[in-house]
Design a protein around this motif. Sequence first.
Motif, PDB file in Angstrom:
ATOM      1  N   GLY A   1       0.821  -1.216   0.000  1.00 45.29           N
ATOM      2  CA  GLY A   1       0.000   0.000   0.000  1.00 45.29           C
ATOM      3  C   GLY A   1       0.845   1.252   0.000  1.00 45.29           C
ATOM      4  N   ARG A   2       0.154   2.342   0.196  1.00 45.76           N
ATOM      5  CA  ARG A   2       0.802   3.647   0.193  1.00 45.76           C
ATOM      6  C   ARG A   2       1.639   3.795   1.457  1.00 45.76           C
ATOM      7  NH1 ARG A   2      -0.686   8.334   2.348  1.00 45.76           N
ATOM      8  NH2 ARG A   2      -2.694   7.549   3.003  1.00 45.76           N
ATOM      9  N   PRO A   3       2.888   4.227   1.327  1.00 48.69           N
ATOM     10  CA  PRO A   3       3.712   4.381   2.527  1.00 48.69           C
ATOM     11  C   PRO A   3       3.207   5.536   3.378  1.00 48.69           C
ATOM     12  CG  PRO A   3       4.865   5.236   0.602  1.00 48.69           C
ATOM     13  CD  PRO A   3       3.604   4.594   0.111  1.00 48.69           C
ATOM     14  N   SER A   4       3.371   5.378   4.691  1.00 50.52           N
ATOM     15  CA  SER A   4       2.971   6.475   5.569  1.00 50.52           C
ATOM     16  C   SER A   4       3.984   7.591   5.425  1.00 50.52           C
ATOM     17  CB  SER A   4       2.887   5.995   7.019  1.00 50.52           C
ATOM     18  OG  SER A   4       4.161   5.580   7.451  1.00 50.52           O
ATOM     19  N   GLY A   5       3.526   8.778   5.676  1.00 51.22           N
ATOM     20  CA  GLY A   5       4.423   9.918   5.495  1.00 51.22           C
ATOM     21  C   GLY A   5       4.023  11.058   6.396  1.00 51.22           C
ATOM     22  N   LYS A   6       4.264  12.246   5.925  1.00 51.65           N
ATOM     23  CA  LYS A   6       3.999  13.451   6.706  1.00 51.65           C
ATOM     24  C   LYS A   6       2.650  14.054   6.357  1.00 51.65           C
ATOM     25  CE  LYS A   6       7.871  13.509   8.901  1.00 51.65           C
ATOM     26  NZ  LYS A   6       7.914  13.272  10.318  1.00 51.65           N
ATOM     27  N   ARG A   7       1.664  13.219   6.099  1.00 52.08           N
ATOM     28  CA  ARG A   7       0.328  13.719   5.797  1.00 52.08           C
ATOM     29  C   ARG A   7      -0.230  14.411   7.028  1.00 52.08           C
ATOM     30  NH1 ARG A   7      -4.803  10.178   3.767  1.00 52.08           N
ATOM     31  NH2 ARG A   7      -6.233  11.905   3.630  1.00 52.08           N
ATOM     32  N   VAL A   8      -0.923  15.499   6.815  1.00 52.71           N
ATOM     33  CA  VAL A   8      -1.449  16.285   7.918  1.00 52.71           C
ATOM     34  C   VAL A   8      -2.596  15.539   8.576  1.00 52.71           C
ATOM     35  CG1 VAL A   8      -2.571  18.446   8.530  1.00 52.71           C
ATOM     36  CG2 VAL A   8      -0.793  18.423   6.790  1.00 52.71           C
ATOM     37  N   VAL A   9      -2.516  15.382   9.891  1.00 53.50           N
ATOM     38  CA  VAL A   9      -3.587  14.754  10.639  1.00 53.50           C
ATOM     39  C   VAL A   9      -4.664  15.803  10.860  1.00 53.50           C
ATOM     40  CG1 VAL A   9      -4.212  13.645  12.806  1.00 53.50           C
ATOM     41  CG2 VAL A   9      -2.005  13.173  11.755  1.00 53.50           C
ATOM     42  N   GLY A  10      -5.921  15.436  10.641  1.00 57.37           N
ATOM     43  CA  GLY A  10      -7.020  16.377  10.824  1.00 57.37           C
ATOM     44  C   GLY A  10      -7.558  16.898   9.511  1.00 57.37           C
ATOM     45  N   SER A  11      -7.012  16.477   8.419  1.00 60.69           N
ATOM     46  CA  SER A  11      -7.534  16.899   7.131  1.00 60.69           C
ATOM     47  C   SER A  11      -7.483  15.728   6.182  1.00 60.69           C
ATOM     48  CB  SER A  11      -6.721  18.063   6.564  1.00 60.69           C
ATOM     49  OG  SER A  11      -5.428  17.627   6.216  1.00 60.69           O
ATOM     50  N   PHE A  12      -8.130  15.857   5.068  1.00 62.23           N
ATOM     51  CA  PHE A  12      -8.052  14.817   4.069  1.00 62.23           C
ATOM     52  C   PHE A  12      -7.659  15.469   2.760  1.00 62.23           C
ATOM     53  CE2 PHE A  12     -12.369  16.159   4.655  1.00 62.23           C
ATOM     54  CZ  PHE A  12     -12.884  16.331   3.386  1.00 62.23           C
ATOM     55  N   GLY A  13      -6.677  14.878   2.107  1.00 59.98           N
ATOM     56  CA  GLY A  13      -6.282  15.376   0.804  1.00 59.98           C
ATOM     57  C   GLY A  13      -5.289  16.505   0.827  1.00 59.98           C
ATOM     58  N   GLY A  14      -4.399  16.587   1.790  1.00 59.96           N
ATOM     59  CA  GLY A  14      -3.373  17.612   1.734  1.00 59.96           C
ATOM     60  C   GLY A  14      -3.331  18.485   2.961  1.00 59.96           C
ATOM     61  N   ARG A  15      -2.843  19.703   2.764  1.00 64.62           N
ATOM     62  CA  ARG A  15      -2.626  20.593   3.885  1.00 64.62           C
ATOM     63  C   ARG A  15      -3.732  21.627   4.063  1.00 64.62           C
ATOM     64  NH1 ARG A  15       1.880  19.845   6.507  1.00 64.62           N
ATOM     65  NH2 ARG A  15       3.596  18.814   5.501  1.00 64.62           N
ATOM     66  N   SER A  16      -4.849  21.468   3.421  1.00 63.58           N
ATOM     67  CA  SER A  16      -5.930  22.428   3.572  1.00 63.58           C
ATOM     68  C   SER A  16      -6.665  22.170   4.888  1.00 63.58           C
ATOM     69  CB  SER A  16      -6.891  22.349   2.394  1.00 63.58           C
ATOM     70  OG  SER A  16      -7.536  21.103   2.383  1.00 63.58           O
ATOM     71  N   SER A  17      -7.450  23.118   5.288  1.00 67.06           N
ATOM     72  CA  SER A  17      -8.191  23.026   6.537  1.00 67.06           C
ATOM     73  C   SER A  17      -9.321  22.007   6.426  1.00 67.06           C
ATOM     74  CB  SER A  17      -8.771  24.401   6.863  1.00 67.06           C
ATOM     75  OG  SER A  17      -9.738  24.310   7.878  1.00 67.06           O
ATOM     76  N   LEU A  18      -9.484  21.214   7.463  1.00 68.93           N
ATOM     77  CA  LEU A  18     -10.588  20.258   7.517  1.00 68.93           C
ATOM     78  C   LEU A  18     -11.919  20.985   7.368  1.00 68.93           C
ATOM     79  CD1 LEU A  18     -11.910  17.494   8.165  1.00 68.93           C
ATOM     80  CD2 LEU A  18     -11.683  18.089  10.573  1.00 68.93           C
ATOM     81  N   TRP A  19     -12.047  22.118   8.052  1.00 73.12           N
ATOM     82  CA  TRP A  19     -13.311  22.855   8.052  1.00 73.12           C
ATOM     83  C   TRP A  19     -13.643  23.393   6.656  1.00 73.12           C
ATOM     84  CZ3 TRP A  19     -15.587  21.699  12.381  1.00 73.12           C
ATOM     85  CH2 TRP A  19     -14.827  21.463  13.529  1.00 73.12           C
ATOM     86  N   LEU A  20     -12.642  23.904   5.950  1.00 77.95           N
ATOM     87  CA  LEU A  20     -12.895  24.425   4.603  1.00 77.95           C
ATOM     88  C   LEU A  20     -13.220  23.308   3.629  1.00 77.95           C
ATOM     89  CD1 LEU A  20     -10.258  27.269   4.221  1.00 77.95           C
ATOM     90  CD2 LEU A  20     -12.696  27.447   4.784  1.00 77.95           C
ATOM     91  N   ARG A  21     -12.553  22.166   3.798  1.00 78.81           N
ATOM     92  CA  ARG A  21     -12.867  21.017   2.937  1.00 78.81           C
ATOM     93  C   ARG A  21     -14.297  20.531   3.189  1.00 78.81           C
ATOM     94  NH1 ARG A  21      -9.238  18.682  -0.800  1.00 78.81           N
ATOM     95  NH2 ARG A  21     -10.571  16.925  -0.406  1.00 78.81           N
ATOM     96  N   LEU A  22     -14.705  20.491   4.456  1.00 80.36           N
ATOM     97  CA  LEU A  22     -16.080  20.107   4.777  1.00 80.36           C
ATOM     98  C   LEU A  22     -17.077  21.117   4.218  1.00 80.36           C
ATOM     99  CD1 LEU A  22     -15.742  18.864   8.455  1.00 80.36           C
ATOM    100  CD2 LEU A  22     -16.194  17.483   6.423  1.00 80.36           C
ATOM    101  N   LEU A  23     -16.730  22.391   4.278  1.00 79.17           N
ATOM    102  CA  LEU A  23     -17.593  23.438   3.737  1.00 79.17           C
ATOM    103  C   LEU A  23     -17.784  23.253   2.236  1.00 79.17           C
ATOM    104  CD1 LEU A  23     -19.173  26.097   4.094  1.00 79.17           C
ATOM    105  CD2 LEU A  23     -17.012  27.302   3.759  1.00 79.17           C
ATOM    106  N   ALA A  24     -16.696  23.026   1.515  1.00 78.02           N
ATOM    107  CA  ALA A  24     -16.788  22.849   0.063  1.00 78.02           C
ATOM    108  C   ALA A  24     -17.575  21.586  -0.295  1.00 78.02           C
ATOM    109  CB  ALA A  24     -15.390  22.790  -0.540  1.00 78.02           C
ATOM    110  N   LEU A  25     -17.288  20.486   0.381  1.00 81.62           N
ATOM    111  CA  LEU A  25     -17.974  19.223   0.115  1.00 81.62           C
ATOM    112  C   LEU A  25     -19.467  19.327   0.416  1.00 81.62           C
ATOM    113  CD1 LEU A  25     -17.635  16.180  -0.614  1.00 81.62           C
ATOM    114  CD2 LEU A  25     -17.294  15.786   1.837  1.00 81.62           C
ATOM    115  N   SER A  26     -19.792  19.880   1.574  1.00 84.66           N
ATOM    116  CA  SER A  26     -21.192  19.988   1.986  1.00 84.66           C
ATOM    117  C   SER A  26     -21.959  20.962   1.102  1.00 84.66           C
ATOM    118  CB  SER A  26     -21.271  20.430   3.448  1.00 84.66           C
ATOM    119  OG  SER A  26     -20.627  19.499   4.274  1.00 84.66           O
ATOM    120  N   ALA A  27     -21.347  22.086   0.780  1.00 79.64           N
ATOM    121  CA  ALA A  27     -22.011  23.074  -0.076  1.00 79.64           C
ATOM    122  C   ALA A  27     -22.263  22.503  -1.466  1.00 79.64           C
ATOM    123  CB  ALA A  27     -21.180  24.344  -0.160  1.00 79.64           C
ATOM    124  N   ALA A  28     -21.325  21.745  -1.981  1.00 80.24           N
ATOM    125  CA  ALA A  28     -21.507  21.137  -3.306  1.00 80.24           C
ATOM    126  C   ALA A  28     -22.662  20.135  -3.286  1.00 80.24           C
ATOM    127  CB  ALA A  28     -20.216  20.456  -3.757  1.00 80.24           C
TER     128      ALA A  28
END
Length: 163
Positions: free
Chosen positions: A8-35
Amino acid sequence: MTSNANSGRPSGKRVVGSFGGRSSLWLRLLALSAAAATAATALTCVIAALMNGGQGALSAAFGSALVMLFFGISLLIGHFVGRNNPSGAVGLFVATYFIKVVGFAVVLFVLGAPEWLHARWFLIGAVVSVVFWQAAEIYGFSKSRLQIYNDPAEPKGGPDVSA
């Protein structure tokens, strides 16, 4: 015996608390929910327009817009507070919920319903928006990586690989 399983994918320095990179969890939830809520609202408005014309479509869109504004404020507060105080973001998130409920209730009672508003489609638009917004939020939270425990600090010079 050997395994042919992919590691599988090796573990790395992925930001805990977000999905898909270094963006804010809250902003990602806002975009997903609004869409999700916008897509569901568009379909609801088409159905409302076919059944009750423009008045029904506008009423459904208005009900949905109020719901999205209501929930969007909370996620934006979570984003701005969460940058400096991640553990305090959830507490403030809950506190603003009660303030918003009272605020929106006062606005709706003081202004009243506009004459063009079709009450049934207003309610349907609001309910559809709530359901799809919440479903997207739950999905987004389920895909996020939230750190529960503090990771132990690595010794100076990196991890010990002699063991």
